[in-house]
Design a protein around this motif. Structure first.
Motif, PDB file in Angstrom:
ATOM      1  N   GLU A  14      45.972  45.829  16.506  1.00 28.74           N
ATOM      2  CA  GLU A  14      45.404  45.227  15.299  1.00 28.74           C
ATOM      3  C   GLU A  14      44.427  44.102  15.645  1.00 28.74           C
ATOM      4  N   LEU A  15      44.830  43.212  16.541  1.00 28.54           N
ATOM      5  CA  LEU A  15      43.957  42.101  16.931  1.00 28.54           C
ATOM      6  C   LEU A  15      42.703  42.605  17.640  1.00 28.54           C
ATOM      7  N   ARG A  16      42.870  43.592  18.503  1.00 29.59           N
ATOM      8  CA  ARG A  16      41.732  44.147  19.245  1.00 29.59           C
ATOM      9  C   ARG A  16      40.748  44.795  18.289  1.00 29.59           C
ATOM     10  N   GLU A  17      41.246  45.606  17.377  1.00 27.53           N
ATOM     11  CA  GLU A  17      40.363  46.293  16.435  1.00 27.53           C
ATOM     12  C   GLU A  17      39.700  45.314  15.475  1.00 27.53           C
ATOM     13  N   LYS A  18      40.417  44.264  15.088  1.00 27.88           N
ATOM     14  CA  LYS A  18      39.843  43.238  14.208  1.00 27.88           C
ATOM     15  C   LYS A  18      38.629  42.585  14.864  1.00 27.88           C
ATOM     16  N   GLN A  19      38.683  42.420  16.187  1.00 24.18           N
ATOM     17  CA  GLN A  19      37.554  41.844  16.925  1.00 24.18           C
ATOM     18  C   GLN A  19      36.445  42.868  17.166  1.00 24.18           C
ATOM     19  N   GLY A  20      36.759  44.147  16.963  1.00 22.00           N
ATOM     20  CA  GLY A  20      35.781  45.193  17.220  1.00 22.00           C
ATOM     21  C   GLY A  20      35.637  45.503  18.707  1.00 22.00           C
ATOM     22  N   GLU A  25      36.766  46.392  26.740  1.00 23.07           N
ATOM     23  CA  GLU A  25      36.254  45.047  26.468  1.00 23.07           C
ATOM     24  C   GLU A  25      37.386  44.023  26.459  1.00 23.07           C
ATOM     25  N   LEU A  26      38.507  44.367  25.849  1.00 22.32           N
ATOM     26  CA  LEU A  26      39.653  43.459  25.857  1.00 22.32           C
ATOM     27  C   LEU A  26      40.136  43.233  27.283  1.00 22.32           C
ATOM     28  N   GLY A  27      40.194  44.281  28.067  1.00 25.71           N
ATOM     29  CA  GLY A  27      40.601  44.139  29.461  1.00 25.71           C
ATOM     30  C   GLY A  27      39.681  43.211  30.226  1.00 25.71           C
ATOM     31  N   ARG A  28      38.379  43.334  29.980  1.00 22.34           N
ATOM     32  CA  ARG A  28      37.401  42.468  30.644  1.00 22.34           C
ATOM     33  C   ARG A  28      37.579  41.017  30.214  1.00 22.34           C
ATOM     34  N   PHE A  59      42.956  36.096  22.287  1.00 24.03           N
ATOM     35  CA  PHE A  59      42.903  36.259  20.834  1.00 24.03           C
ATOM     36  C   PHE A  59      43.057  34.953  20.070  1.00 24.03           C
ATOM     37  N   GLY A  60      43.476  33.888  20.751  1.00 28.59           N
ATOM     38  CA  GLY A  60      43.692  32.617  20.060  1.00 28.59           C
ATOM     39  C   GLY A  60      44.937  32.642  19.189  1.00 28.59           C
ATOM     40  N   VAL A  61      45.944  33.381  19.620  1.00 27.46           N
ATOM     41  CA  VAL A  61      47.215  33.422  18.907  1.00 27.46           C
ATOM     42  C   VAL A  61      48.309  32.958  19.864  1.00 27.46           C
TER      43      VAL A  61
END
Length: 110
Positions: A14-20, A25-28, A59-61
Motif C-alpha cells: 500500500e505504501l509503495r503503490e501510494k508513492q507510485g 524503485e523501493l529497493g533502490r 516511507f516516513g512511518v
C-alpha cells in the motif's frame, strides 16, 4: 518464515503503490533490494530488523506501523495534546533531521 507473519504485508504494498514506486524503485531507495521487496510482498519471508528500519525510514512511518502494532503510521505519537504543527515538526525531523525542520519552517514563513 513462520505460519504467522510478524508484520503487515499489505502495508508495504500500500505504501509503495501510494508513492507510485515499483518494487525496484523501493529497493533502490531503501537499500533493501528488489528481490527481497518482492519476497516480502508475496509473504515468502519476513524482513530483518534492519530491513524494517530502512523501509520505515524510507516511507516516513514507524516500524510499529509496518509491524502492525499500531494503526497510526506515526507510531507512538498519539498524545492528543500534540498539535498538527508539532507533529509535522517531529516528522520533518525524523525524516530529514534539522534540514527538514528548517525547510518546514521556511515553508510556513509569511
Amino acid at each position: 518464515m513462520s505460519a504467522e507473519s510478524v508484520w503487515r504485508i499489505d502495508r508495504l504494498r500500500e505504501l509503495r503503490e501510494k508513492q507510485g514506486w515499483s518494487q525496484r524503485e523501493l529497493g533502490r531507495r531503501s537499500a533493501v533490494g528488489q528481490s527481497m521487496i518482492a519476497k516480502y510482498e508475496r509473504g515468502e519471508t519476513d524482513p530483518s530488523a534492519l530491513a524494517v528500519r530502512r523501509l520505515a525510514e524510507t516511507f516516513g512511518v514507524s516500524a510499529d506501523y509496518l509491524l502492525g502494532l499500531t494503526d497510526d503510521p506515526r507510531g507512538n505519537i498519539t498524545d492528543d495534546k500534540w498539535t498538527e504543527d508539532e507533529r509535522a515538526v517531529l516528522e520533518a525531523f525524523r525524516h530529514d533531521k534539522w534540514r527538514g525542520v528548517i525547510r518546514l519552517g521556511a515553508d510556513h514563513m509569511p
